[in-house]
Design a protein around this motif. Structure first.
Motif, PDB file in Angstrom:
ATOM      1  N   GLN A  88      85.460-102.430 -77.577  1.00 54.06           N
ATOM      2  CA  GLN A  88      84.496-101.349 -77.757  1.00 54.06           C
ATOM      3  C   GLN A  88      85.164 -99.977 -77.693  1.00 54.06           C
ATOM      4  O   GLN A  88      84.769 -99.048 -78.398  1.00 54.06           O
ATOM      5  CB  GLN A  88      83.396-101.453 -76.706  1.00 54.06           C
ATOM      6  CG  GLN A  88      82.549-102.711 -76.817  1.00 54.06           C
ATOM      7  CD  GLN A  88      82.054-102.965 -78.225  1.00 54.06           C
ATOM      8  OE1 GLN A  88      81.516-102.056 -78.881  1.00 54.06           O
ATOM      9  NE2 GLN A  88      82.243-104.166 -78.720  1.00 54.06           N
ATOM     10  N   GLU A  89      86.181 -99.845 -76.860  1.00 52.92           N
ATOM     11  CA  GLU A  89      86.906 -98.578 -76.789  1.00 52.92           C
ATOM     12  C   GLU A  89      87.660 -98.302 -78.088  1.00 52.92           C
ATOM     13  O   GLU A  89      87.894 -97.142 -78.437  1.00 52.92           O
ATOM     14  CB  GLU A  89      87.884 -98.615 -75.609  1.00 52.92           C
ATOM     15  CG  GLU A  89      87.208 -98.556 -74.256  1.00 52.92           C
ATOM     16  CD  GLU A  89      88.183 -98.732 -73.106  1.00 52.92           C
ATOM     17  OE1 GLU A  89      87.848 -98.325 -71.979  1.00 52.92           O
ATOM     18  OE2 GLU A  89      89.283 -99.283 -73.334  1.00 52.92           O
ATOM     19  N   ALA A  90      88.035 -99.367 -78.794  1.00 51.55           N
ATOM     20  CA  ALA A  90      88.789 -99.216 -80.048  1.00 51.55           C
ATOM     21  C   ALA A  90      87.882 -99.072 -81.268  1.00 51.55           C
ATOM     22  O   ALA A  90      88.379 -98.883 -82.385  1.00 51.55           O
ATOM     23  CB  ALA A  90      89.704-100.423 -80.242  1.00 51.55           C
ATOM     24  N   TYR A  91      86.568 -99.127 -81.072  1.00 48.88           N
ATOM     25  CA  TYR A  91      85.618 -99.077 -82.184  1.00 48.88           C
ATOM     26  C   TYR A  91      85.716 -97.725 -82.889  1.00 48.88           C
ATOM     27  O   TYR A  91      85.153 -96.724 -82.456  1.00 48.88           O
ATOM     28  CB  TYR A  91      84.209 -99.313 -81.635  1.00 48.88           C
ATOM     29  CG  TYR A  91      83.100 -99.431 -82.659  1.00 48.88           C
ATOM     30  CD1 TYR A  91      83.344 -99.441 -84.024  1.00 48.88           C
ATOM     31  CD2 TYR A  91      81.782 -99.553 -82.237  1.00 48.88           C
ATOM     32  CE1 TYR A  91      82.318 -99.550 -84.935  1.00 48.88           C
ATOM     33  CE2 TYR A  91      80.735 -99.666 -83.133  1.00 48.88           C
ATOM     34  CZ  TYR A  91      81.007 -99.665 -84.487  1.00 48.88           C
ATOM     35  OH  TYR A  91      79.976 -99.768 -85.389  1.00 48.88           O
ATOM     36  N   LYS A  92      86.439 -97.719 -83.983  1.00 48.87           N
ATOM     37  CA  LYS A  92      86.611 -96.512 -84.790  1.00 48.87           C
ATOM     38  C   LYS A  92      86.631 -96.888 -86.267  1.00 48.87           C
ATOM     39  O   LYS A  92      87.257 -97.863 -86.658  1.00 48.87           O
ATOM     40  CB  LYS A  92      87.919 -95.789 -84.452  1.00 48.87           C
ATOM     41  CG  LYS A  92      87.996 -95.238 -83.038  1.00 48.87           C
ATOM     42  CD  LYS A  92      89.328 -94.555 -82.790  1.00 48.87           C
ATOM     43  CE  LYS A  92      89.423 -94.027 -81.369  1.00 48.87           C
ATOM     44  NZ  LYS A  92      90.736 -93.379 -81.105  1.00 48.87           N
ATOM     45  N   ALA A  93      85.924 -96.110 -87.058  1.00 47.99           N
ATOM     46  CA  ALA A  93      85.944 -96.299 -88.510  1.00 47.99           C
ATOM     47  C   ALA A  93      85.593 -94.976 -89.158  1.00 47.99           C
ATOM     48  O   ALA A  93      84.820 -94.188 -88.608  1.00 47.99           O
ATOM     49  CB  ALA A  93      84.945 -97.378 -88.931  1.00 47.99           C
ATOM     50  N   ARG A  94      86.146 -94.709 -90.322  1.00 44.54           N
ATOM     51  CA  ARG A  94      85.843 -93.462 -91.003  1.00 44.54           C
ATOM     52  C   ARG A  94      85.942 -93.638 -92.514  1.00 44.54           C
ATOM     53  O   ARG A  94      86.632 -94.538 -93.016  1.00 44.54           O
ATOM     54  CB  ARG A  94      86.770 -92.345 -90.542  1.00 44.54           C
ATOM     55  CG  ARG A  94      88.215 -92.482 -90.936  1.00 44.54           C
ATOM     56  CD  ARG A  94      89.042 -91.289 -90.472  1.00 44.54           C
ATOM     57  NE  ARG A  94      88.520 -90.043 -90.974  1.00 44.54           N
ATOM     58  CZ  ARG A  94      88.214 -88.995 -90.191  1.00 44.54           C
ATOM     59  NH1 ARG A  94      88.414 -89.066 -88.897  1.00 44.54           N
ATOM     60  NH2 ARG A  94      87.740 -87.880 -90.718  1.00 44.54           N
ATOM     61  N   ALA A  95      85.223 -92.789 -93.232  1.00 48.97           N
ATOM     62  CA  ALA A  95      85.271 -92.753 -94.696  1.00 48.97           C
ATOM     63  C   ALA A  95      85.117 -91.305 -95.125  1.00 48.97           C
ATOM     64  O   ALA A  95      84.441 -90.522 -94.459  1.00 48.97           O
ATOM     65  CB  ALA A  95      84.173 -93.621 -95.307  1.00 48.97           C
ATOM     66  N   ALA A 179      74.388-102.550 -73.896  1.00 49.61           N
ATOM     67  CA  ALA A 179      73.184-101.908 -74.411  1.00 49.61           C
ATOM     68  C   ALA A 179      73.592-100.590 -75.055  1.00 49.61           C
ATOM     69  O   ALA A 179      74.375 -99.836 -74.477  1.00 49.61           O
ATOM     70  CB  ALA A 179      72.190-101.653 -73.281  1.00 49.61           C
ATOM     71  N   ILE A 180      73.094-100.328 -76.246  1.00 47.31           N
ATOM     72  CA  ILE A 180      73.462 -99.106 -76.963  1.00 47.31           C
ATOM     73  C   ILE A 180      72.233 -98.221 -77.117  1.00 47.31           C
ATOM     74  O   ILE A 180      71.209 -98.650 -77.643  1.00 47.31           O
ATOM     75  CB  ILE A 180      74.078 -99.428 -78.329  1.00 47.31           C
ATOM     76  CG1 ILE A 180      75.367-100.234 -78.142  1.00 47.31           C
ATOM     77  CG2 ILE A 180      74.367 -98.141 -79.112  1.00 47.31           C
ATOM     78  CD1 ILE A 180      76.034-100.638 -79.432  1.00 47.31           C
ATOM     79  N   LYS A 204      76.331 -99.153 -72.709  1.00 46.22           N
ATOM     80  CA  LYS A 204      76.267 -99.454 -71.268  1.00 46.22           C
ATOM     81  C   LYS A 204      76.544-100.926 -71.026  1.00 46.22           C
ATOM     82  O   LYS A 204      75.876-101.803 -71.582  1.00 46.22           O
ATOM     83  CB  LYS A 204      74.881 -99.093 -70.727  1.00 46.22           C
ATOM     84  CG  LYS A 204      74.714 -99.349 -69.243  1.00 46.22           C
ATOM     85  CD  LYS A 204      73.318 -98.962 -68.781  1.00 46.22           C
ATOM     86  CE  LYS A 204      73.142 -99.217 -67.285  1.00 46.22           C
ATOM     87  NZ  LYS A 204      71.778 -98.835 -66.838  1.00 46.22           N
ATOM     88  N   PRO A 205      77.527-101.247 -70.180  1.00 40.98           N
ATOM     89  CA  PRO A 205      77.841-102.660 -69.899  1.00 40.98           C
ATOM     90  C   PRO A 205      76.680-103.375 -69.205  1.00 40.98           C
ATOM     91  O   PRO A 205      76.037-102.817 -68.311  1.00 40.98           O
ATOM     92  CB  PRO A 205      79.055-102.571 -68.965  1.00 40.98           C
ATOM     93  CG  PRO A 205      79.603-101.205 -69.146  1.00 40.98           C
ATOM     94  CD  PRO A 205      78.435-100.332 -69.475  1.00 40.98           C
ATOM     95  N   THR A 213      81.389 -98.572 -66.263  1.00 38.06           N
ATOM     96  CA  THR A 213      80.964 -97.249 -66.742  1.00 38.06           C
ATOM     97  C   THR A 213      80.534 -97.296 -68.204  1.00 38.06           C
ATOM     98  O   THR A 213      80.966 -98.161 -68.975  1.00 38.06           O
ATOM     99  CB  THR A 213      82.100 -96.225 -66.588  1.00 38.06           C
ATOM    100  OG1 THR A 213      83.244 -96.680 -67.331  1.00 38.06           O
ATOM    101  CG2 THR A 213      82.478 -96.058 -65.133  1.00 38.06           C
ATOM    102  N   THR A 214      79.688 -96.354 -68.578  1.00 40.76           N
ATOM    103  CA  THR A 214      79.174 -96.265 -69.951  1.00 40.76           C
ATOM    104  C   THR A 214      80.216 -95.661 -70.876  1.00 40.76           C
ATOM    105  O   THR A 214      80.899 -94.700 -70.526  1.00 40.76           O
ATOM    106  CB  THR A 214      77.895 -95.414 -69.964  1.00 40.76           C
ATOM    107  OG1 THR A 214      76.914 -96.058 -69.140  1.00 40.76           O
ATOM    108  CG2 THR A 214      77.348 -95.270 -71.371  1.00 40.76           C
ATOM    109  N   LEU A 215      80.320 -96.233 -72.068  1.00 41.90           N
ATOM    110  CA  LEU A 215      81.255 -95.739 -73.073  1.00 41.90           C
ATOM    111  C   LEU A 215      80.553 -94.789 -74.034  1.00 41.90           C
ATOM    112  O   LEU A 215      79.424 -95.031 -74.448  1.00 41.90           O
ATOM    113  CB  LEU A 215      81.849 -96.900 -73.874  1.00 41.90           C
ATOM    114  CG  LEU A 215      82.795 -97.844 -73.150  1.00 41.90           C
ATOM    115  CD1 LEU A 215      83.117 -99.045 -74.041  1.00 41.90           C
ATOM    116  CD2 LEU A 215      84.075 -97.127 -72.773  1.00 41.90           C
ATOM    117  N   ALA A 216      81.231 -93.703 -74.403  1.00 41.99           N
ATOM    118  CA  ALA A 216      80.716 -92.778 -75.417  1.00 41.99           C
ATOM    119  C   ALA A 216      81.179 -93.237 -76.792  1.00 41.99           C
ATOM    120  O   ALA A 216      82.339 -93.609 -76.977  1.00 41.99           O
ATOM    121  CB  ALA A 216      81.218 -91.365 -75.144  1.00 41.99           C
TER     122      ALA A 216
END
Length: 235
Positions: A88-95, A179-180, A204-205, A213-216
């Motif tokens: 989840q910390e690595a979740y990155k994508a762009r266009a 949970a998002i 949120k885990p 902790t919650t991830l942004a």
């Protein structure tokens, strides 16, 4: 089912509660609220039960059917990926590209997990201005099965300046370990003929295995004249 929508007129942001943005696009479902004492980890059996009993409807059943077709070893890896905080910390994508062409891009985490960005641009010309609509879909896929989908739609009038911006967002979360949620308000900034809109998603885990902790997870669409950039995750 929960759908998020936010609109802004002439640079003033206002919440649009209860607006249905996408048919079949919902939020976390019955697993949003974490129990008082979090369980240690998400298991294959717990994930299957969660898919059967949340309120995601057809989207949940589709994932369950695809999940059940996986070999048992892959089912276990699938569930391990869901609660792996590093994923989840690595979740990155762009266009990026030109508004009238849209764009597509995929980022591989490894051979099993991919993050995907899709942007569709529509331009409708009118006297004195054009109405631009950019739909940005970000998704996380495990073994080709989509477990998270976040959509935003940014539209505005484009002429001598950006006017009448409107911004909406929604999420389908079939992860089961996080949970998002989204804030009540999004950040929409207008400067001349440019605009940038951001939703500050929070993951949120729900299990101790997913962290404490919650991830942004910010998702942004930005335009500069006739070009756009769209990305999810920290730049």
């Amino acid at each position: 089912m929960r759908t998020f929508a936010t609109a802004t007129r002439a640079g003033v942001l206002a919440a649009t509660a209860g607006a249905l943005l996408f048919t079949g696009v919902a939020a976390q479902g019955t697993a949003v609220a974490a129990p008082q004492g979090k369980a240690s980890k998400l298991t294959v059996a717990k994930y299957r039960d969660w898919l059967k009993n949340n309120d995601e409807g057809a989207a949940s059943i589709k994932v369950l059917k695809a999940f059940d077709k996986l070999p048992k070893a892959k089912q276990q890896k699938f569930v391990d990926y869901l609660q792996n905080r590093k994923v989840q910390e690595a979740y990155k994508a762009r266009a990026g590209g030109y508004i009238n062409r849209g764009g597509h891009n995929e980022q591989a985490y490894n051979n099993d997990v991919r993050f995907v960005a899709d942007v569709k641009g529509v331009r409708k010309d009118a006297p004195g201005a054009s109405r631009i609509t950019l739909t940005f879909t970000a998704s996380e896929r495990i073994y080709g099965i989509t477990v998270i989908t976040q959509k935003t739609v940014l539209s505005y009038d484009y002429g001598t300046a950006v006017k009448s911006p409107k911004y909406q967002r929604s999420v389908t979360n079939l992860n089961g370990a996080f949970a998002i949620t989204a804030p009540q308000k999004d950040a929409v900034k207008v400067s001349g003929r440019n605009i940038q809109a951001t939703t500050a998603w929070q993951a949120k885990p729900l299990y101790r295995s997913a962290g404490t902790t919650t991830l942004a997870l910010p998702q942004t669409t930005s335009t500069v004249n006739v070009k756009f950039n769209a990305w999810i995750g920290k730049r």
